[in-house]
Design a protein around this motif. Structure first.
Motif, PDB file in Angstrom:
ATOM      1  N   GLY A 138       0.840  -1.197   0.000  1.00  0.00           N
ATOM      2  CA  GLY A 138       0.000   0.000   0.000  1.00  0.00           C
ATOM      3  C   GLY A 138       0.866   1.235   0.000  1.00  0.00           C
ATOM      4  N   TYR A 139       0.298   2.360  -0.465  1.00  0.00           N
ATOM      5  CA  TYR A 139       1.049   3.614  -0.499  1.00  0.00           C
ATOM      6  C   TYR A 139       0.100   4.774  -0.259  1.00  0.00           C
ATOM      7  N   SER A 140       0.559   5.740   0.535  1.00  0.00           N
ATOM      8  CA  SER A 140      -0.211   6.952   0.785  1.00  0.00           C
ATOM      9  C   SER A 140       0.522   8.141   0.178  1.00  0.00           C
ATOM     10  N   PRO A 141       0.024   8.730  -0.926  1.00  0.00           N
ATOM     11  CA  PRO A 141       0.642   9.950  -1.463  1.00  0.00           C
ATOM     12  C   PRO A 141       0.542  11.111  -0.480  1.00  0.00           C
ATOM     13  N   PHE A 142      -0.451  11.061   0.383  1.00  0.00           N
ATOM     14  CA  PHE A 142      -0.667  12.124   1.360  1.00  0.00           C
ATOM     15  C   PHE A 142       0.428  12.096   2.437  1.00  0.00           C
ATOM     16  N   LEU A 143       0.715  10.902   2.997  1.00  0.00           N
ATOM     17  CA  LEU A 143       1.735  10.770   4.035  1.00  0.00           C
ATOM     18  C   LEU A 143       3.108  10.444   3.460  1.00  0.00           C
ATOM     19  N   ARG A 144       3.137  10.041   2.189  1.00  0.00           N
ATOM     20  CA  ARG A 144       4.371   9.569   1.528  1.00  0.00           C
ATOM     21  C   ARG A 144       4.988   8.409   2.306  1.00  0.00           C
ATOM     22  N   LEU A 145       4.115   7.501   2.709  1.00  0.00           N
ATOM     23  CA  LEU A 145       4.523   6.290   3.420  1.00  0.00           C
ATOM     24  C   LEU A 145       4.111   5.070   2.612  1.00  0.00           C
ATOM     25  N   TYR A 187      23.357   2.895 -10.948  1.00  0.00           N
ATOM     26  CA  TYR A 187      22.141   3.282 -10.233  1.00  0.00           C
ATOM     27  C   TYR A 187      21.818   4.753 -10.491  1.00  0.00           C
ATOM     28  N   SER A 188      20.545   5.086 -10.283  1.00  0.00           N
ATOM     29  CA  SER A 188      20.098   6.470 -10.446  1.00  0.00           C
ATOM     30  C   SER A 188      20.563   7.322  -9.267  1.00  0.00           C
ATOM     31  N   ASN A 189      20.722   8.621  -9.518  1.00  0.00           N
ATOM     32  CA  ASN A 189      21.059   9.584  -8.464  1.00  0.00           C
ATOM     33  C   ASN A 189      19.817  10.215  -7.841  1.00  0.00           C
ATOM     34  N   MET A 190      18.651   9.713  -8.209  1.00  0.00           N
ATOM     35  CA  MET A 190      17.406  10.274  -7.684  1.00  0.00           C
ATOM     36  C   MET A 190      17.344  10.132  -6.158  1.00  0.00           C
ATOM     37  N   PRO A 191      16.920  11.182  -5.442  1.00  0.00           N
ATOM     38  CA  PRO A 191      16.696  11.032  -3.994  1.00  0.00           C
ATOM     39  C   PRO A 191      15.614   9.986  -3.743  1.00  0.00           C
ATOM     40  N   TRP A 192      15.689   9.340  -2.593  1.00  0.00           N
ATOM     41  CA  TRP A 192      14.711   8.293  -2.280  1.00  0.00           C
ATOM     42  C   TRP A 192      13.306   8.885  -2.300  1.00  0.00           C
ATOM     43  N   PRO A 193      12.405   8.355  -3.153  1.00  0.00           N
ATOM     44  CA  PRO A 193      11.103   9.009  -3.357  1.00  0.00           C
ATOM     45  C   PRO A 193      10.089   8.785  -2.231  1.00  0.00           C
ATOM     46  N   ILE A 194      10.286   7.776  -1.404  1.00  0.00           N
ATOM     47  CA  ILE A 194       9.346   7.514  -0.302  1.00  0.00           C
ATOM     48  C   ILE A 194       9.943   8.185   0.936  1.00  0.00           C
ATOM     49  N   ASP A 195       9.527   9.422   1.211  1.00  0.00           N
ATOM     50  CA  ASP A 195      10.240  10.244   2.185  1.00  0.00           C
ATOM     51  C   ASP A 195       9.334  10.823   3.265  1.00  0.00           C
ATOM     52  N   GLY A 196       8.259  10.116   3.604  1.00  0.00           N
ATOM     53  CA  GLY A 196       7.356  10.606   4.641  1.00  0.00           C
ATOM     54  C   GLY A 196       7.924  10.426   6.036  1.00  0.00           C
ATOM     55  N   GLY A 197       7.440  11.254   6.978  1.00  0.00           N
ATOM     56  CA  GLY A 197       7.857  11.166   8.368  1.00  0.00           C
ATOM     57  C   GLY A 197       9.232  11.770   8.590  1.00  0.00           C
ATOM     58  N   THR A 198       9.600  11.864   9.879  1.00  0.00           N
ATOM     59  CA  THR A 198      10.890  12.425  10.280  1.00  0.00           C
ATOM     60  C   THR A 198      11.501  11.541  11.353  1.00  0.00           C
ATOM     61  N   SER A 199      12.742  11.148  11.144  1.00  0.00           N
ATOM     62  CA  SER A 199      13.446  10.350  12.151  1.00  0.00           C
ATOM     63  C   SER A 199      13.994  11.279  13.232  1.00  0.00           C
ATOM     64  N   ILE A 200      13.705  10.963  14.492  1.00  0.00           N
ATOM     65  CA  ILE A 200      14.220  11.753  15.614  1.00  0.00           C
ATOM     66  C   ILE A 200      15.189  10.933  16.452  1.00  0.00           C
ATOM     67  N   ALA A 201      15.612   9.777  15.923  1.00  0.00           N
ATOM     68  CA  ALA A 201      16.595   8.960  16.641  1.00  0.00           C
ATOM     69  C   ALA A 201      17.942   9.693  16.640  1.00  0.00           C
ATOM     70  N   PRO A 202      18.701   9.578  17.726  1.00  0.00           N
ATOM     71  CA  PRO A 202      20.019  10.234  17.747  1.00  0.00           C
ATOM     72  C   PRO A 202      20.945   9.630  16.713  1.00  0.00           C
ATOM     73  N   ASP A 203      21.915  10.417  16.274  1.00  0.00           N
ATOM     74  CA  ASP A 203      22.897   9.924  15.311  1.00  0.00           C
ATOM     75  C   ASP A 203      23.696   8.776  15.921  1.00  0.00           C
ATOM     76  N   PRO A 204      24.072   7.791  15.106  1.00  0.00           N
ATOM     77  CA  PRO A 204      24.859   6.666  15.645  1.00  0.00           C
ATOM     78  C   PRO A 204      26.158   7.166  16.274  1.00  0.00           C
ATOM     79  N   PRO A 205      26.534   6.635  17.447  1.00  0.00           N
ATOM     80  CA  PRO A 205      27.741   7.113  18.115  1.00  0.00           C
ATOM     81  C   PRO A 205      29.031   6.640  17.447  1.00  0.00           C
ATOM     82  N   GLN A 206      28.948   5.630  16.592  1.00  0.00           N
ATOM     83  CA  GLN A 206      30.156   5.120  15.949  1.00  0.00           C
ATOM     84  C   GLN A 206      29.773   4.445  14.631  1.00  0.00           C
ATOM     85  N   ARG A 207      30.788   4.079  13.869  1.00  0.00           N
ATOM     86  CA  ARG A 207      30.584   3.423  12.576  1.00  0.00           C
ATOM     87  C   ARG A 207      30.771   1.920  12.751  1.00  0.00           C
TER      88      ARG A 207
END
Length: 960
Positions: A39-46, A415-435
């Motif tokens: 399923g896909y929601s164009p409204f939420l982009r999810l 591969y294409s350079n297109m930004p990822w098209p499914i971009d709904g929501g916002t991640s608020i998780a902290p950045d990873p502390p290490q690689r």
């Protein structure tokens, strides 16, 4: 009073344990197992994916992930987002509907099931008559229209799921509008498709499987337009302006129909069979997308000629003179198109096609010439070739990280350079502390490097070992190449390829040194490759060496597979890890253990026949040691001759049982009369009872026979700079543990750096320890004078660890499947032990040292053992006193493959396979926790939003 306290109960320690240890299953990495709906929601982009096990997963921008699970564990058949709402509805195969909502809780959004409903018919009606086949969430957000197998359409109120019986559209009411001469007005059959008019929300398009299509007026309850199709209907799609729609059919054709006010029974504008004239497969779904240049995009699933391409899974894209049939290696579940969702926009202008196949997600960029694929930031197809092993490396230095990414970017030029098209929501998780890196070995001889730092497991680089060997497939073959006149114009897309050219290529062991960039990889046919990182393409000869592990044995004959044939002369390698030496074990059995010491430039390897040490700087074999027992015939049969082995092991088991019964009878009834026997039995029972009282929780563990099969199987290898000969001088050493409970220790003489290329590395056996219970040795560890595990090679040189304490005496920890035992060094006298099997009734499957930091204070951390048992429990055991700290249930004990695939990290996290395509990530630490935290905000609702509310996932999953 202290002696009356319960042993082991220390309030201060208990508080500290709460600050150090906490078990959480945090996120699932990879591709959902057995997907069944999209399923896909164009409204939420999810995007939402449902599975056969009843799971539902939502994805948006990288890091935005939600997961829900239906209690019924039934297959998810359809997913539909409610227009302009943070809600969706799922249909299961038990005909139940479920409403889910995204709600904020504790500062983050959560996916919750709000309500469930099952459509029921009048008493006496067959259950199949109420089976839901099509779902339409109306743009008013007040009702759902449910098409059924009986041809009736029921209206259900939202959010209560109350059936509005007075608004039901019956098949009888629809049939009244059908001409008498049309097939004698037989039943409409089931409802295949329901679509809302894009410009008039009071009209819906109804498609029946027999080919009849009606435009129904919801206000006046009547048919406004009738479309008499002659072929079995598969699906419908409205064009943006509402003046036309397209129907696709079972015979591989699609038809364009006009909708005008002056003709209530219009004739089709055109009827095309794209890949005719021969019989074709059904077109199960179609899109007709308008563009500014006037040429539409016609995108459809299926339609291939049955005779020649009946086994292909394809989606065709037609735009003017351009036409490509994208060929997928697994069945297509469903797909959708991302296009302009602004209600004021005049054209669709599609930008991307998102395809959910059974084994992978593929996104095609429709804006770029050639329609390239888009590299996905998540939902990676981990099992594109079956995973055979995994290896985790924590805290990668930035320079190595950038070099790996650079090598991977050169592989992704297609591969294409297109930004990822499914971009709904916002991640608020902290950045990873290490690689962090997770390396997976695969059946086709590849090693994949994954960014495991955060929530999204992202592919950085793929290494292939195939070029070193001669195989049936040419690595230069390009399966995507098309001839100019080829028809249909097929183009293979996706990475899933379950077929291996040669199972001997399979990767079994991986070891990466993050400081030097050396990588050792070992495979199924006894091949051990040592590689180094090169930033440029190169062509060179790979040096070969053979290690005959049976050189001192006579009368043994290997019955398994042959070794892989190698390429002669220079081999061209692309930028990345490039092999410079190959060590071939003889016999070519599976490599069961591997260790690399990049400071000493040594690599150790073990099989079921023994182990060896190779100097990869001088490219010289240092020594080999055969561990084969005279009875180990199974070790010579290889993995493909196990039927005889099974019979033999069963015979041996029954003989042991018979011998134990006979010996116990002789002990109890050998001589004397019945009263003497009774007295002896009573005394025996009393002695046993006393023994049980002395050790109430210990189980009797029977020592294994030295004749048990695979005793020479080398389970673990370990390098250490420790005291082996005497307590005054430490030296490099190599330790090996076998399946028969034997530990071998070798002293190594490594020349200093200035004479490293002139003098050979020498080795001499110094110790051999035989554990009394003969259980397999699964781990070896040396603790320094501070009871701290020795640092990794080059870790001290990079100022990332303290120098080990070489003043006080060292200790040796040997972990077998049944117990932990600490020995003093260099005397190797037993100091301490923990009988795990005797106390807990379980066996050790995986063990590693993990560092746990307190969540309350930054200046306290400790090293403990993280242990996975055959029951699926994880136990944390303290060092060096071997005290059980805490136990967590993690994996079902029946999930043998999950337990075997588990890998721990250095900082108290872990991964294990919950399916062939998914890793479950868990954390044992209160401080190191990687889990999705995200927010989905409600976008502003624009007027006439019903233009873009179609999720486009009618019933493709049900039909496939």
């Amino acid at each position: 009073m202290r002696r009356f306290l319960r042993p082991g109960h220390d309030p201060v320690r208990e508080r500290l344990k709460r600050d150090l240890f906490q078990f959480n299953k945090t996120v699932e990495h990879g591709f959902p197992h057995q997907p069944s709906a999209l399923g896909y929601s164009p409204f939420l982009r999810l995007m939402a994916i449902g599975t056969r096990s009843g799971a539902i997963k939502l994805y948006g921008a990288p890091g935005v992930e939600f997961m829900g699970l239906h209690e019924e564990n039934n297959t998810v058949m359809q997913i539909h987002f409610i227009p302009d709402q943070c809600q969706l509805v799922t249909l299961l195969d038990d005909n139940s509907l479920h409403r889910w909502s995204l709600k904020q809780h504790g500062g983050a959004s959560e996916l919750r099931e709000e309500h469930r409903f099952t459509l029921k018919g009048p008493p006496g009606s067959p259950p199949s008559a109420m089976q839901i086949t099509a779902v339409l969430p109306h743009s008013s957000r007040e009702v759902l229209y449910l098409g059924t197998e009986s041809g009736n359409i029921f209206v259900v109120e939202l959010p209560s799921f109350r059936v509005l019986e007075d608004r039901t559209i019956t098949s009888e009411a629809v049939l009244q509008w059908v001409p008498e001469d049309y097939c004698n007005r037989r039943s409409c059959e089931l409802v295949e498709a329901l679509l809302e008019h894009p410009k008039n929300p009071d009209q819906i398009l109804i498609g029946y499987s027999r080919g009849l299509i009606f435009l129904w007026d919801l206000q006046n309850n009547k048919v406004t337009h009738l479309f008499l199709g002659t072929q079995q209907l598969e699906n419908l799609y409205w064009q943006r302006d509402g003046s036309k729609f397209v129907s696709c059919h079972y015979d591989g054709s699609y038809t364009q129909w006009p909708v005008s006010s002056d003709n209530r029974q219009p004739q089709p504008l055109e009827n095309l069979v794209p890949y005719g004239p021969f019989p074709c497969k059904a077109i199960s779904k179609i899109y007709w997308q308008t563009t500014k240049n006037g040429l539409p995009y016609i995108i459809f699933q299926g339609g291939m000629p049955r005779a020649s391409y009946g086994d292909r899974h394809s989606i065709s894209v037609v735009h003017g003179s351009q036409q490509t049939a994208f060929d997928f290696t697994s069945r297509v579940i469903d797909f959708f198109i991302i296009f302009s969702s602004e209600p004021t926009a005049e054209f669709d202008d599609p930008s991307a096609m998102v395809v959910l196949a059974e084994e992978e997600l593929v996104v095609i960029d429709l804006k770029t010439a050639g329609w390239p694929a888009v590299h996905p930031p998540y939902l990676a197809s981990l099992h594109c070739s079956a995973i055979t092993c995994s290896h985790h490396v924590s805290n990668i230095p930035l320079k190595l990280w950038e070099r790996i990414i650079s090598a991977g970017s050169k592989q992704n030029i297609h591969y294409s350079n297109m930004p990822w098209p499914i971009d709904g929501g916002t991640s608020i998780a902290p950045d990873p502390p290490q690689r962090d890196l997770l390396l997976t070995g695969h059946e086709d001889g590849t090693v994949r490097f994954w960014d495991a730092s955060g929530v999204c497991l992202h592919l950085l680089y793929k290494l292939s070992t195939v070029r070193v060997f001669l195989t049936d497939a040419d690595p230069n073959d390009n399966m995507n190449t098309l001839g100019e006149d080829e028809w249909p114009p097929l183009r293979k897309v996706g990475t899933f390829d379950p077929y291996s050219d040669d199972p001997r290529l399979g990767i079994q062991k991986i070891y990466l040194c993050k400081y030097s960039g050396y990588l050792a990889v070992a495979g199924t046919a006894g091949q051990v490759l040592v590689m180094e990182l090169n930033d440029e393409d190169a062509e060179h000869v790979v040096d070969h060496a053979e290690a005959d592990l049976l050189q001192d044995q006579e009368g043994y004959r290997w019955k398994g597979h042959e070794k892989l044939k190698t390429r002669d002369g220079p081999v061209r390698f692309e930028a990345g890890f490039q092999p410079f030496v190959l060590v071939q074990c003889q016999p070519p059995a599976v490599v069961t253990s591997l260790a690399l010491h990049s400071e000493w430039k040594l690599v150790a390897f073990g099989t079921s026949h023994g182990f060896g040490l190779f100097d990869h700087q001088q490219k010289r074999l240092v020594f080999v040691k055969c561990t084969l027992h005279p009875s180990d015939q199974l070790a010579l049969e290889g993995p493909l001759s196990r039927v005889k082995s099974l019979k033999k092991s069963l015979r041996q088991s029954f003989r042991r049982i018979r011998r134990s019964r006979v010996s116990s009878r002789k002990r109890r009834g050998g001589s004397g009369n019945a009263s003497e026997v009774q007295e002896a039995n009573a005394k025996f029972d009393q002695d046993m009872l006393q023994e049980m009282e002395l050790a109430p929780v210990q189980r009797k563990i029977e020592a294994r026979s030295a004749e048990d099969s695979f005793t020479g199987f080398v389970r673990t290898l370990y390098f250490a700079d420790t005291f082996l000969r005497d307590s005054s001088r430490h030296c490099p050493s190599l330790w090996a543990g076998t399946n028969g409970g034997t530990v071998y220790a070798f002293c190594l003489c490594v020349p200093p750096a200035e004479r490293r290329m002139d003098e050979p590395v020498r080795a001499e056996q110094a110790k051999e320890i035989q554990l009394m219970h003969r259980a397999p040795v699964v781990g070896i560890l040396v603790l320094d004078g501070r009871s701290t595990p020795l640092p990794e090679p080059l870790e001290v040189a990079h100022d990332l660890s303290k120098s080990p304490d070489m003043q006080a005496s060292h200790q040796l920890l040997v972990v077998s499947e049944e117990q932990f035992k600490v020995f003093t060094l260099p005397k190797v006298s037993s100091k301490l032990k923990l009988k795990l099997t005797a106390l807990e009734g379980c066996r050790v499957r995986k063990v590693t040292v993990a560092n746990f930091s307190s969540c309350k204070t930054d200046d306290y951390s400790e090293n403990d053992l993280a242990v996975l048992t055959n029951l699926g429990d994880i136990q944390i055991i303290s060092l060096p006193f071997l005290k059980l700290q805490i136990r967590y249930p993690c994996i079902r004990k029946e999930d043998v493959s999950g337990i075997a695939s588990c890998v721990f990290t250095k900082y108290g996290q872990g991964f294990y396979l919950i399916s062939p395509s998914e890793f479950e990530r868990f954390s044992l630490s209160t401080k190191w926790l990687v889990e999705p935290r995200c927010i989905v905000d409600m976008p502003e609702v624009t007027s006439n939003s019903h233009v873009h509310t179609k999720s486009g996932t009618e019933n493709a999953a049900r039909k496939s």
